[in-house]
Design a protein around this motif. Structure first.
Motif, mmCIF file in Angstrom:
data_model
loop_
_atom_site.group_PDB
_atom_site.id
_atom_site.type_symbol
_atom_site.label_atom_id
_atom_site.label_comp_id
_atom_site.label_asym_id
_atom_site.label_seq_id
_atom_site.Cartn_x
_atom_site.Cartn_y
_atom_site.Cartn_z
ATOM 1 N N HIS A 1 10.960 -38.655 27.320
ATOM 2 C CA HIS A 1 9.883 -38.804 26.820
ATOM 3 C C HIS A 1 9.444 -39.035 25.521
ATOM 4 O O HIS A 1 9.407 -38.221 24.706
ATOM 5 C CB HIS A 1 8.357 -37.673 26.992
ATOM 6 C CG HIS A 1 7.542 -38.339 26.807
ATOM 7 N ND1 HIS A 1 6.065 -38.163 25.729
ATOM 8 C CD2 HIS A 1 7.047 -40.700 26.743
ATOM 9 C CE1 HIS A 1 5.209 -38.939 25.518
ATOM 10 N NE2 HIS A 1 5.674 -40.018 26.353
ATOM 11 N N PRO A 2 9.880 -39.577 24.802
ATOM 12 C CA PRO A 2 10.168 -40.316 23.366
ATOM 13 C C PRO A 2 8.784 -39.682 22.686
ATOM 14 O O PRO A 2 8.841 -39.180 21.351
ATOM 15 C CB PRO A 2 9.847 -41.728 22.797
ATOM 16 C CG PRO A 2 10.877 -42.146 24.660
ATOM 17 C CD PRO A 2 9.772 -41.558 25.801
ATOM 18 N N GLY A 3 7.669 -39.600 23.305
ATOM 19 C CA GLY A 3 6.411 -38.730 22.266
ATOM 20 C C GLY A 3 6.434 -37.106 22.648
ATOM 21 O O GLY A 3 5.307 -36.289 21.463
ATOM 22 N N LYS B 1 -2.982 -44.991 23.342
ATOM 23 C CA LYS B 1 -1.891 -44.495 22.864
ATOM 24 C C LYS B 1 -0.855 -46.228 22.696
ATOM 25 O O LYS B 1 -0.490 -46.316 21.141
ATOM 26 C CB LYS B 1 -1.010 -42.996 23.464
ATOM 27 C CG LYS B 1 0.481 -43.491 23.194
ATOM 28 C CD LYS B 1 1.398 -43.829 22.885
ATOM 29 C CE LYS B 1 2.214 -44.124 21.208
ATOM 30 N NZ LYS B 1 3.800 -45.524 21.550
ATOM 31 N N HIS C 1 0.572 -47.898 25.157
ATOM 32 C CA HIS C 1 2.578 -47.793 24.991
ATOM 33 C C HIS C 1 2.508 -49.150 24.979
ATOM 34 O O HIS C 1 2.253 -50.052 25.949
ATOM 35 C CB HIS C 1 2.088 -46.828 26.280
ATOM 36 C CG HIS C 1 2.621 -45.213 26.366
ATOM 37 N ND1 HIS C 1 1.156 -44.757 26.495
ATOM 38 C CD2 HIS C 1 3.226 -44.432 25.692
ATOM 39 C CE1 HIS C 1 2.307 -43.336 25.969
ATOM 40 N NE2 HIS C 1 3.004 -43.393 26.362
ATOM 41 N N SER C 2 4.278 -49.388 25.244
ATOM 42 C CA SER C 2 4.757 -50.810 25.213
ATOM 43 C C SER C 2 4.794 -51.030 26.229
ATOM 44 O O SER C 2 4.570 -49.948 27.685
ATOM 45 C CB SER C 2 6.214 -50.967 24.531
ATOM 46 O OG SER C 2 7.049 -50.000 25.407
ATOM 47 N N MET D 1 3.007 -34.476 26.928
ATOM 48 C CA MET D 1 3.131 -35.033 28.338
ATOM 49 C C MET D 1 2.408 -33.367 29.325
ATOM 50 O O MET D 1 1.964 -33.625 29.851
ATOM 51 C CB MET D 1 4.711 -35.109 29.037
ATOM 52 C CG MET D 1 5.426 -36.085 28.799
ATOM 53 S SD MET D 1 4.484 -37.782 28.740
ATOM 54 C CE MET D 1 5.687 -37.699 30.546
#
Ligand code: HEM
Length: 155
Positions: free
Chosen positions: A103-105, A125, A127-128, A110
């Protein structure tokens, strides 16, 4: 034009590297497409969210005549650690165990939401669209109807 729309337009103009002249002209198709695709970075309103949600194909189980497994929130709560990490987003259940480390964050954020409802955290957040599209990969079922939380769109 609202402040948010202005922010989206100026961000998209910068992304597309358009000149100030073009900025004053008609909004091009490319610009419109970019704004539509990436507005999730700037946070969505409740009605925009429901548009995005209706587009998403998370949790389609084509092989089992749409008999999606269901879990109570109590069952979800048992999966709150790195060995087994589930979360609820929009009344759907996601097993994100194998995604934790990538997970990039980060993994910690998570795990904070492991076993819980992460709907607000996920949407807030910003998210894209790519992140939205990834959801289907981790969906393992739905929350049992009795445990559903339905967001009200009216103010
Ligand atoms: C299945 C659930 C999730 C998926 C598939 C996911 C996916 C992603 C992806 C692809 C990114 C890279 C940036 C982007 O494309 O938006 C990202 C970044 C991030 N995510 Fe998640 N995410 C999930 C859940 C969460 C939750 C519950 C939180 C809690 C707040 C969270 C917080 C973040 C943060 C803080 C970043 C940081 C980087 C940034 O600021 O862009 N994510 N996530």
């Amino acid at each position: 034009m609202s402040a948010k729309t202005k922010r989206i337009i100026s961000w998209a103009l910068a992304t597309l590297q358009l000149s100030p002249n073009e900025e004053n002209g008609e909004v091009s198709d490319a610009l419109t497409a970019t704004v539509a695709r990436d507005s999730s970075y700037l946070g969505l309103t409740a009605s925009e969210r429901s548009d995005v949600r209706s587009e998403l194909s998370a949790c389609k189980d084509e092989n089992s005549e749409n008999k999606i497994p269901t879990f109570s929130r109590r069952e979800v709560a048992d999966h709150c650690c790195s060995q087994s990490c589930w979360m609820v987003i929009d009344n759907k259940v996601y097993d994100v165990t194998r995604f934790l480390r990538s997970h990039p964050g980060g993994e910690d954020i998570m795990l904070e939401h492991g076993g819980h409802d992460a709907t607000s955290a996920f949407f807030d957040k910003g998210h894209s669209r790519d992140a939205f599209n990834m959801l289907a990969e981790y969906c393992i079922g739905e929350v049992t109807k009795a445990d559903w939380i339905v967001e009200k769109n009216c103010t």
